[in-house]
Design a protein around this motif. Structure first.
Motif, short mmCIF file in Angstrom:
data_model
loop_
_atom_site.label_atom_id
_atom_site.label_comp_id
_atom_site.label_asym_id
_atom_site.label_seq_id
_atom_site.Cartn_x
_atom_site.Cartn_y
_atom_site.Cartn_z
N VAL A 110 0.86 -1.18 0.00
CA VAL A 110 0.00 0.00 0.00
C VAL A 110 0.90 1.23 0.00
CG1 VAL A 110 -1.82 1.25 1.22
CG2 VAL A 110 -1.84 -1.24 1.16
N LYS A 111 1.17 1.74 -1.21
CA LYS A 111 2.04 2.90 -1.38
C LYS A 111 1.39 3.99 -2.22
CE LYS A 111 6.55 0.67 -1.15
NZ LYS A 111 7.84 0.55 -1.83
N ALA A 112 0.40 3.61 -3.03
CA ALA A 112 -0.23 4.55 -3.94
C ALA A 112 -1.36 5.30 -3.23
CB ALA A 112 -0.76 3.80 -5.16
N PHE A 113 -2.03 6.17 -3.97
CA PHE A 113 -3.18 6.88 -3.43
C PHE A 113 -4.44 6.03 -3.63
CE2 PHE A 113 -2.22 8.38 -7.74
CZ PHE A 113 -3.39 8.07 -8.41
N LYS A 114 -5.47 6.33 -2.83
CA LYS A 114 -6.75 5.63 -2.95
C LYS A 114 -7.63 6.34 -3.97
CE LYS A 114 -6.68 3.82 1.71
NZ LYS A 114 -7.39 3.63 2.97
N PHE A 115 -8.55 5.60 -4.56
CA PHE A 115 -9.53 6.20 -5.46
C PHE A 115 -10.85 5.48 -5.32
CE2 PHE A 115 -6.91 3.27 -7.99
CZ PHE A 115 -7.84 2.46 -8.60
N ALA A 116 -11.92 6.13 -5.82
CA ALA A 116 -13.27 5.61 -5.63
C ALA A 116 -14.16 6.04 -6.79
CB ALA A 116 -13.85 6.14 -4.31
N LYS A 117 -15.41 5.67 -6.71
CA LYS A 117 -16.40 6.01 -7.73
C LYS A 117 -16.35 7.51 -8.03
CE LYS A 117 -21.35 5.73 -8.71
NZ LYS A 117 -22.62 5.19 -8.24
N GLY A 118 -16.31 7.84 -9.34
CA GLY A 118 -16.28 9.22 -9.77
C GLY A 118 -14.89 9.76 -10.03
N ASP A 119 -13.87 9.12 -9.51
CA ASP A 119 -12.50 9.59 -9.72
C ASP A 119 -12.02 9.28 -11.13
OD1 ASP A 119 -12.15 10.63 -7.16
OD2 ASP A 119 -11.33 8.75 -6.37
N ILE A 120 -11.15 10.14 -11.64
CA ILE A 120 -10.49 9.91 -12.91
C ILE A 120 -9.00 9.72 -12.63
CG2 ILE A 120 -9.84 10.93 -15.13
CD1 ILE A 120 -12.60 12.29 -15.14
N ILE A 121 -8.48 8.58 -13.05
CA ILE A 121 -7.08 8.25 -12.85
C ILE A 121 -6.37 8.44 -14.19
CG2 ILE A 121 -5.41 6.52 -12.07
CD1 ILE A 121 -7.66 7.38 -10.00
N GLN A 122 -5.45 9.41 -14.23
CA GLN A 122 -4.66 9.66 -15.43
C GLN A 122 -3.41 8.78 -15.38
OE1 GLN A 122 -4.23 13.89 -16.59
NE2 GLN A 122 -5.30 14.28 -14.67
N ILE A 123 -3.03 8.26 -16.54
CA ILE A 123 -1.85 7.40 -16.62
C ILE A 123 -0.97 7.89 -17.76
CG2 ILE A 123 -1.00 5.05 -17.03
CD1 ILE A 123 -3.64 4.05 -15.78
N SER A 124 0.32 7.97 -17.48
CA SER A 124 1.30 8.39 -18.46
C SER A 124 2.42 7.34 -18.48
CB SER A 124 1.86 9.76 -18.07
OG SER A 124 2.89 10.14 -18.94
N VAL A 125 2.77 6.87 -19.68
CA VAL A 125 3.83 5.87 -19.82
C VAL A 125 5.00 6.53 -20.55
CG1 VAL A 125 4.46 3.61 -20.72
CG2 VAL A 125 2.12 4.03 -19.93
N ASN A 126 6.13 6.65 -19.85
CA ASN A 126 7.31 7.28 -20.42
C ASN A 126 8.31 6.19 -20.82
OD1 ASN A 126 9.88 8.49 -20.77
ND2 ASN A 126 9.23 10.25 -19.54
N PRO A 127 8.45 5.92 -22.13
CA PRO A 127 9.32 4.83 -22.58
C PRO A 127 10.82 5.15 -22.45
CG PRO A 127 8.41 5.98 -24.46
CD PRO A 127 7.77 6.58 -23.24
N ILE A 128 11.17 6.42 -22.32
CA ILE A 128 12.58 6.80 -22.15
C ILE A 128 13.02 6.52 -20.72
CG2 ILE A 128 14.28 8.67 -22.32
CD1 ILE A 128 12.97 7.88 -25.02
N GLU A 129 12.25 7.01 -19.75
CA GLU A 129 12.58 6.81 -18.33
C GLU A 129 12.08 5.48 -17.79
OE1 GLU A 129 11.34 10.17 -16.02
OE2 GLU A 129 12.28 11.60 -17.38
N LYS A 130 11.25 4.77 -18.57
CA LYS A 130 10.65 3.49 -18.14
C LYS A 130 9.87 3.67 -16.83
CE LYS A 130 12.55 0.51 -21.18
NZ LYS A 130 12.29 1.07 -22.48
N ILE A 131 8.97 4.66 -16.86
CA ILE A 131 8.14 4.98 -15.70
C ILE A 131 6.68 5.02 -16.13
CG2 ILE A 131 7.52 6.83 -14.06
CD1 ILE A 131 10.09 5.58 -13.24
#
Length: 131
Positions: free
Chosen positions: A64-85
Motif C-alpha cells: 500500500v504505497k499509492a493513493f486511494k480512489f473511488a467512484k467518480g475519480d479519474i485516474i490519469q496514466i502516463s507511460v514514459n518509454p525513455i525513463e521506463k516509468i
C-alpha cells in the motif's frame, strides 16, 4: 513518445478495482489469473485501496504505497518509454512505478476487477494532462 490516457471509476463497490498497464501476451499465457503475492504477473497497476502492483519490482508489488480512489475519480496514466516509468495521477496525488519491457509484448492499458458490479470507463483522449 509518451502514452497518455485515463480511466474513470464508474462503480467501485468493492474498494478493489485496479487500473494500469499490462503485458497482454504474458497475462493471456497465465489464463488471465493474477497472482498478486509475487512478481511476474505481467501488470503495473494501482488499486482503489491504495495498493501498488508491479510485474518486476518487489518493493512496488502487493504494497500500500499509492493513493486511494473511488467512484467518480479519474485516474490519469502516463507511460514514459525513455525513463521506463508509469505515472498515475488523481487531482494532486501522484504515484510512479518503474517498468521493464518484454520483447514482442508491448504494454497495454488494463483493468483488474475483483467484483462483478465494478465498472471502469477507458478515456483514450482525456484532457487536460497534468503531468
Amino acid at each position: 513518445y509518451i502514452k497518455k490516457f485515463a480511466f474513470k471509476i464508474k462503480e467501485s463497490s468493492s474498494n478493489w478495482v485496479a487500473v494500469g498497464m499490462c503485458h497482454p501476451k504474458l497475462v493471456s499465457s497465465k489464463n488471465y489469473g493474477f497472482n498478486f503475492s509475487a512478481i511476474g504477473h505481467g501488470a503495473y497497476m494501482i488499486s482503489a485501496n491504495g495498493g501498488s502492483w508491479s510485474h518486476t519490482k518487489a518493493e512496488h508489488n502487493n504494497s500500500v504505497k499509492a493513493f486511494k480512489f473511488a467512484k467518480g475519480d479519474i485516474i490519469q496514466i502516463s507511460v514514459n518509454p525513455i525513463e521506463k516509468i508509469i505515472a498515475f495521477k488523481k487531482n494532486t496525488e501522484n504515484y510512479q512505478i518503474p517498468y521493464e519491457t518484454i520483447a514482442n509484448d508491448e504494454l497495454s492499458p488494463c483493468v483488474l476487477f475483483y467484483y462483478i458490479n465494478d465498472e471502469v470507463e477507458f478515456l483514450a483522449n482525456f484532457k487536460p494532462w497534468l503531468f
